[in-house]
Design a protein around this motif. Structure first.
Motif, PDB file in Angstrom:
ATOM      1  N   TRP A 158      -0.102 -14.612 -21.029  1.00  0.00           N
ATOM      2  CA  TRP A 158      -1.509 -14.374 -20.713  1.00  0.00           C
ATOM      3  C   TRP A 158      -1.846 -14.907 -19.326  1.00  0.00           C
ATOM      4  CZ3 TRP A 158      -5.947 -12.077 -20.880  1.00  0.00           C
ATOM      5  CH2 TRP A 158      -7.105 -12.737 -20.483  1.00  0.00           C
ATOM      6  N   SER A 159      -1.422 -16.112 -19.023  1.00  0.00           N
ATOM      7  CA  SER A 159      -1.716 -16.711 -17.720  1.00  0.00           C
ATOM      8  C   SER A 159      -1.046 -15.921 -16.602  1.00  0.00           C
ATOM      9  CB  SER A 159      -1.244 -18.169 -17.691  1.00  0.00           C
ATOM     10  OG  SER A 159      -1.899 -18.927 -18.682  1.00  0.00           O
ATOM     11  N   ARG A 160       0.152 -15.437 -16.838  1.00  0.00           N
ATOM     12  CA  ARG A 160       0.855 -14.655 -15.817  1.00  0.00           C
ATOM     13  C   ARG A 160       0.210 -13.285 -15.624  1.00  0.00           C
ATOM     14  NH1 ARG A 160       5.579 -16.418 -14.025  1.00  0.00           N
ATOM     15  NH2 ARG A 160       6.576 -14.365 -13.838  1.00  0.00           N
ATOM     16  N   ILE A 161      -0.314 -12.699 -16.698  1.00  0.00           N
ATOM     17  CA  ILE A 161      -1.032 -11.427 -16.581  1.00  0.00           C
ATOM     18  C   ILE A 161      -2.302 -11.615 -15.762  1.00  0.00           C
ATOM     19  CG2 ILE A 161      -2.434  -9.777 -17.885  1.00  0.00           C
ATOM     20  CD1 ILE A 161       0.476  -9.107 -18.035  1.00  0.00           C
ATOM     21  N   VAL A 162      -3.025 -12.702 -16.015  1.00  0.00           N
ATOM     22  CA  VAL A 162      -4.275 -12.970 -15.299  1.00  0.00           C
ATOM     23  C   VAL A 162      -4.012 -13.144 -13.807  1.00  0.00           C
ATOM     24  CG1 VAL A 162      -6.098 -14.668 -14.978  1.00  0.00           C
ATOM     25  CG2 VAL A 162      -5.487 -13.926 -17.283  1.00  0.00           C
ATOM     26  N   TYR A 163      -3.022 -13.949 -13.458  1.00  0.00           N
ATOM     27  CA  TYR A 163      -2.699 -14.139 -12.039  1.00  0.00           C
ATOM     28  C   TYR A 163      -2.074 -12.878 -11.447  1.00  0.00           C
ATOM     29  CZ  TYR A 163      -3.877 -19.085 -11.694  1.00  0.00           C
ATOM     30  OH  TYR A 163      -4.565 -20.281 -11.643  1.00  0.00           O
ATOM     31  N   GLY A 164      -1.393 -12.088 -12.287  1.00  0.00           N
ATOM     32  CA  GLY A 164      -0.838 -10.825 -11.810  1.00  0.00           C
ATOM     33  C   GLY A 164      -1.917  -9.835 -11.410  1.00  0.00           C
ATOM     34  N   ALA A 165      -3.077  -9.886 -12.092  1.00  0.00           N
ATOM     35  CA  ALA A 165      -4.202  -9.022 -11.709  1.00  0.00           C
ATOM     36  C   ALA A 165      -4.651  -9.340 -10.295  1.00  0.00           C
ATOM     37  CB  ALA A 165      -5.357  -9.213 -12.691  1.00  0.00           C
ATOM     38  N   ARG A 166      -4.659 -10.616  -9.954  1.00  0.00           N
ATOM     39  CA  ARG A 166      -5.051 -11.024  -8.596  1.00  0.00           C
ATOM     40  C   ARG A 166      -4.079 -10.451  -7.568  1.00  0.00           C
ATOM     41  NH1 ARG A 166      -6.279 -17.279  -7.221  1.00  0.00           N
ATOM     42  NH2 ARG A 166      -8.149 -16.718  -8.376  1.00  0.00           N
ATOM     43  N   ILE A 167      -2.792 -10.513  -7.859  1.00  0.00           N
ATOM     44  CA  ILE A 167      -1.777 -10.022  -6.922  1.00  0.00           C
ATOM     45  C   ILE A 167      -1.861  -8.506  -6.774  1.00  0.00           C
ATOM     46  CG2 ILE A 167       0.701  -9.746  -6.556  1.00  0.00           C
ATOM     47  CD1 ILE A 167       1.063 -12.482  -7.901  1.00  0.00           C
ATOM     48  N   SER A 168      -1.918  -7.789  -7.900  1.00  0.00           N
ATOM     49  CA  SER A 168      -1.926  -6.329  -7.855  1.00  0.00           C
ATOM     50  C   SER A 168      -3.146  -5.787  -7.135  1.00  0.00           C
ATOM     51  CB  SER A 168      -1.867  -5.765  -9.277  1.00  0.00           C
ATOM     52  OG  SER A 168      -0.634  -6.077  -9.898  1.00  0.00           O
ATOM     53  N   LEU A 169      -4.321  -6.328  -7.433  1.00  0.00           N
ATOM     54  CA  LEU A 169      -5.542  -5.849  -6.783  1.00  0.00           C
ATOM     55  C   LEU A 169      -5.560  -6.212  -5.300  1.00  0.00           C
ATOM     56  CD1 LEU A 169      -8.181  -6.665  -9.560  1.00  0.00           C
ATOM     57  CD2 LEU A 169      -7.378  -4.411  -8.859  1.00  0.00           C
ATOM     58  N   SER A 170      -5.063  -7.393  -4.948  1.00  0.00           N
ATOM     59  CA  SER A 170      -5.047  -7.811  -3.545  1.00  0.00           C
ATOM     60  C   SER A 170      -4.116  -6.939  -2.720  1.00  0.00           C
ATOM     61  CB  SER A 170      -4.624  -9.281  -3.439  1.00  0.00           C
ATOM     62  OG  SER A 170      -5.529 -10.124  -4.106  1.00  0.00           O
ATOM     63  N   VAL A 171      -2.906  -6.726  -3.226  1.00  0.00           N
ATOM     64  CA  VAL A 171      -1.943  -5.887  -2.497  1.00  0.00           C
ATOM     65  C   VAL A 171      -2.443  -4.451  -2.416  1.00  0.00           C
ATOM     66  CG1 VAL A 171       0.409  -4.981  -2.496  1.00  0.00           C
ATOM     67  CG2 VAL A 171       0.003  -7.363  -3.122  1.00  0.00           C
ATOM     68  N   GLY A 172      -2.996  -3.945  -3.521  1.00  0.00           N
ATOM     69  CA  GLY A 172      -3.525  -2.584  -3.519  1.00  0.00           C
ATOM     70  C   GLY A 172      -4.659  -2.417  -2.525  1.00  0.00           C
ATOM     71  N   LEU A 173      -5.582  -3.381  -2.495  1.00  0.00           N
ATOM     72  CA  LEU A 173      -6.713  -3.304  -1.572  1.00  0.00           C
ATOM     73  C   LEU A 173      -6.252  -3.381  -0.126  1.00  0.00           C
ATOM     74  CD1 LEU A 173      -9.780  -3.210  -1.213  1.00  0.00           C
ATOM     75  CD2 LEU A 173      -9.823  -5.702  -1.398  1.00  0.00           C
ATOM     76  N   LEU A 174      -5.303  -4.274   0.160  1.00  0.00           N
ATOM     77  CA  LEU A 174      -4.780  -4.385   1.526  1.00  0.00           C
ATOM     78  C   LEU A 174      -4.086  -3.095   1.941  1.00  0.00           C
ATOM     79  CD1 LEU A 174      -4.162  -6.031   4.066  1.00  0.00           C
ATOM     80  CD2 LEU A 174      -2.143  -6.954   2.884  1.00  0.00           C
ATOM     81  N   ALA A 175      -3.276  -2.528   1.048  1.00  0.00           N
ATOM     82  CA  ALA A 175      -2.558  -1.303   1.371  1.00  0.00           C
ATOM     83  C   ALA A 175      -3.517  -0.148   1.631  1.00  0.00           C
ATOM     84  CB  ALA A 175      -1.600  -0.940   0.229  1.00  0.00           C
ATOM     85  N   VAL A 176      -4.538   0.002   0.790  1.00  0.00           N
ATOM     86  CA  VAL A 176      -5.500   1.095   0.957  1.00  0.00           C
ATOM     87  C   VAL A 176      -6.321   0.901   2.233  1.00  0.00           C
ATOM     88  CG1 VAL A 176      -7.568   2.167  -0.014  1.00  0.00           C
ATOM     89  CG2 VAL A 176      -5.630   1.642  -1.491  1.00  0.00           C
ATOM     90  N   THR A 177      -6.709  -0.339   2.509  1.00  0.00           N
ATOM     91  CA  THR A 177      -7.504  -0.619   3.720  1.00  0.00           C
ATOM     92  C   THR A 177      -6.723  -0.265   4.979  1.00  0.00           C
ATOM     93  OG1 THR A 177      -8.690  -2.405   2.592  1.00  0.00           O
ATOM     94  CG2 THR A 177      -8.746  -2.390   5.003  1.00  0.00           C
ATOM     95  N   LEU A 178      -5.459  -0.711   5.042  1.00  0.00           N
ATOM     96  CA  LEU A 178      -4.637  -0.400   6.212  1.00  0.00           C
ATOM     97  C   LEU A 178      -4.382   1.101   6.316  1.00  0.00           C
ATOM     98  CD1 LEU A 178      -1.995  -3.295   6.017  1.00  0.00           C
ATOM     99  CD2 LEU A 178      -3.946  -3.116   7.568  1.00  0.00           C
ATOM    100  N   GLY A 179      -4.145   1.742   5.174  1.00  0.00           N
ATOM    101  CA  GLY A 179      -3.930   3.179   5.189  1.00  0.00           C
ATOM    102  C   GLY A 179      -5.151   3.947   5.666  1.00  0.00           C
ATOM    103  N   LEU A 180      -6.341   3.497   5.244  1.00  0.00           N
ATOM    104  CA  LEU A 180      -7.579   4.154   5.682  1.00  0.00           C
ATOM    105  C   LEU A 180      -7.801   3.969   7.178  1.00  0.00           C
ATOM    106  CD1 LEU A 180     -10.135   3.355   2.825  1.00  0.00           C
ATOM    107  CD2 LEU A 180      -9.035   5.535   3.333  1.00  0.00           C
ATOM    108  N   LEU A 181      -7.526   2.769   7.679  1.00  0.00           N
ATOM    109  CA  LEU A 181      -7.710   2.527   9.115  1.00  0.00           C
ATOM    110  C   LEU A 181      -6.855   3.483   9.938  1.00  0.00           C
ATOM    111  CD1 LEU A 181      -7.806  -1.391   9.287  1.00  0.00           C
ATOM    112  CD2 LEU A 181      -9.700   0.185   9.684  1.00  0.00           C
ATOM    113  N   GLY A 182      -5.596   3.626   9.556  1.00  0.00           N
ATOM    114  CA  GLY A 182      -4.718   4.535  10.292  1.00  0.00           C
ATOM    115  C   GLY A 182      -5.047   5.993  10.043  1.00  0.00           C
ATOM    116  N   GLY A 183      -5.256   6.360   8.783  1.00  0.00           N
ATOM    117  CA  GLY A 183      -5.506   7.753   8.440  1.00  0.00           C
ATOM    118  C   GLY A 183      -6.824   8.278   8.974  1.00  0.00           C
ATOM    119  N   VAL A 184      -7.888   7.489   8.836  1.00  0.00           N
ATOM    120  CA  VAL A 184      -9.207   7.915   9.322  1.00  0.00           C
ATOM    121  C   VAL A 184      -9.190   8.057  10.843  1.00  0.00           C
ATOM    122  CG1 VAL A 184     -11.614   7.213   9.593  1.00  0.00           C
ATOM    123  CG2 VAL A 184     -10.496   6.979   7.371  1.00  0.00           C
ATOM    124  N   THR A 185      -8.556   7.112  11.531  1.00  0.00           N
ATOM    125  CA  THR A 185      -8.487   7.186  12.996  1.00  0.00           C
ATOM    126  C   THR A 185      -7.748   8.437  13.455  1.00  0.00           C
ATOM    127  OG1 THR A 185      -8.494   4.762  13.163  1.00  0.00           O
ATOM    128  CG2 THR A 185      -7.724   5.997  15.075  1.00  0.00           C
TER     129      THR A 185
END
Length: 300
Positions: free
Chosen positions: A90-117
């Motif tokens: 349970w504790s690893r799943i909870v902290y895993g949510a933080r990792i997955s959402l953070s990496v996903g958000l960073l990846a999408v943000t960087l992709g949008l910056l390059g793609g939109v430009t």
């Protein structure tokens, strides 16, 4: 009225009241979609887990307790059981949510910056369109996951490099979507008016073209979050992302595959977590696509 006064009024295709009405209508359409509402609830719960992980987690996700290894679900003190090192799932799943959402958000943000430009430049400047689109076609020639694996092989294995790899993979799709919208928007009369009044290209891009391309960008970003999270888990499963003992969902599945018959919860629990968050972002993306469709009223 002088040209300067017209510029200060920021000519737009819609008045402020119409835009506010459009936002309200879009929200009403979205909440009528039951699947989208369920998706929003799941995403909200995952965000709460990620933000409040230190409070919600019942154990240290990295602390080993070999005496309690492979406890089944609903065990005393470990309601989702433990892994082969006695770490609380349970504790690893909870902290895993933080990792997955953070990496996903960073990846999408960087992709949008390059793609939109690239999309803005390609759609607005016809002399650069061919060059940029051929580069985009070159990226499209590589299967996405293989391109990400190649980039990680060059940069090294880490979650930051995973985010960079997924963002590069996202750029061509985003650029194509934005370019198509720009080609439509730049033909509007108010864009021609801004040019004739001496507005700079940067002003036209930021103040007029980009805001009117936001609908497809928002839908793309939402659905790309699902792809980014799934790709992060896949790369971690292959050993190219999160490294042990990091509590990342894909890495947890990779660790649990050797215990499928004795302790299936080690694989099933993180698998369900991935399934739920990917499902949530996909259905919310579908709901936003329908809600932001200007022809929605005509189709009903």
């Amino acid at each position: 009225m002088s040209a300067e006064a017209v510029l200060n009024e920021e000519i737009q295709p819609e008045t402020k009241s119409k835009k506010e009405k459009f936002l309200v209508t879009t929200f009403k359409r979205l909440i009528k979609n039951k699947l989208a509402v369920i998706g929003l609830v799941i995403i909200a719960l995952q965000l709460i887990l990620a933000i409040a992980a230190p409070v919600i987690a019942t154990h240290d996700p990295l602390k080993q307790a070999l005496a309690d290894s492979e406890l089944p679900a609903f065990s005393e003190g470990h309601w989702l059981g433990t892994d082969n090192y006695g770490r609380d799932i349970w504790s690893r799943i909870v902290y895993g949510a933080r990792i997955s959402l953070s990496v996903g958000l960073l990846a999408v943000t960087l992709g949008l910056l390059g793609g939109v430009t690239l999309g803005l430049i390609s759609g607005y400047y016809r002399r650069l369109d061919g060059i940029i689109m051929r580069l985009v076609d070159l990226l499209f020639a590589f299967p996405g996951i293989l391109l990400a694996m190649l980039i990680i092989a060059i940069l090294g294995t880490s979650l930051v490099n995973v985010a960079i790899a997924i963002s590069i993979w996202s750029i061509p799709s985003c650029a194509r979507i934005v370019r198509g919208s720009v080609l439509t928007v730049k033909k509007q009369e108010y864009i021609q008016a801004m040019r004739s009044l001496g507005a700079s290209d940067f002003r036209i891009h930021v103040k007029h073209i980009l805001p009117n391309c936001m609908a497809p960008i928002i839908v793309f970003a939402t659905m790309r979050m699902a792809t980014a999270i799934l790709s992060t888990s896949a790369l971690s499963f292959l050993g190219l992302g999160a490294q042990p003992p990091t509590p990342e969902w894909g890495a947890m599945i990779a660790q649990g595959q050797n215990f499928m018959w004795t302790s299936p919860h080690m694989t099933i629990v993180p698998g369900i977590a991935i399934m739920l968050i990917v499902f949530a972002f996909n259905v919310v993306g579908d709901g936003l696509r329908d809600a932001l469709d200007p022809n929605m009223d005509l189709n009903q």
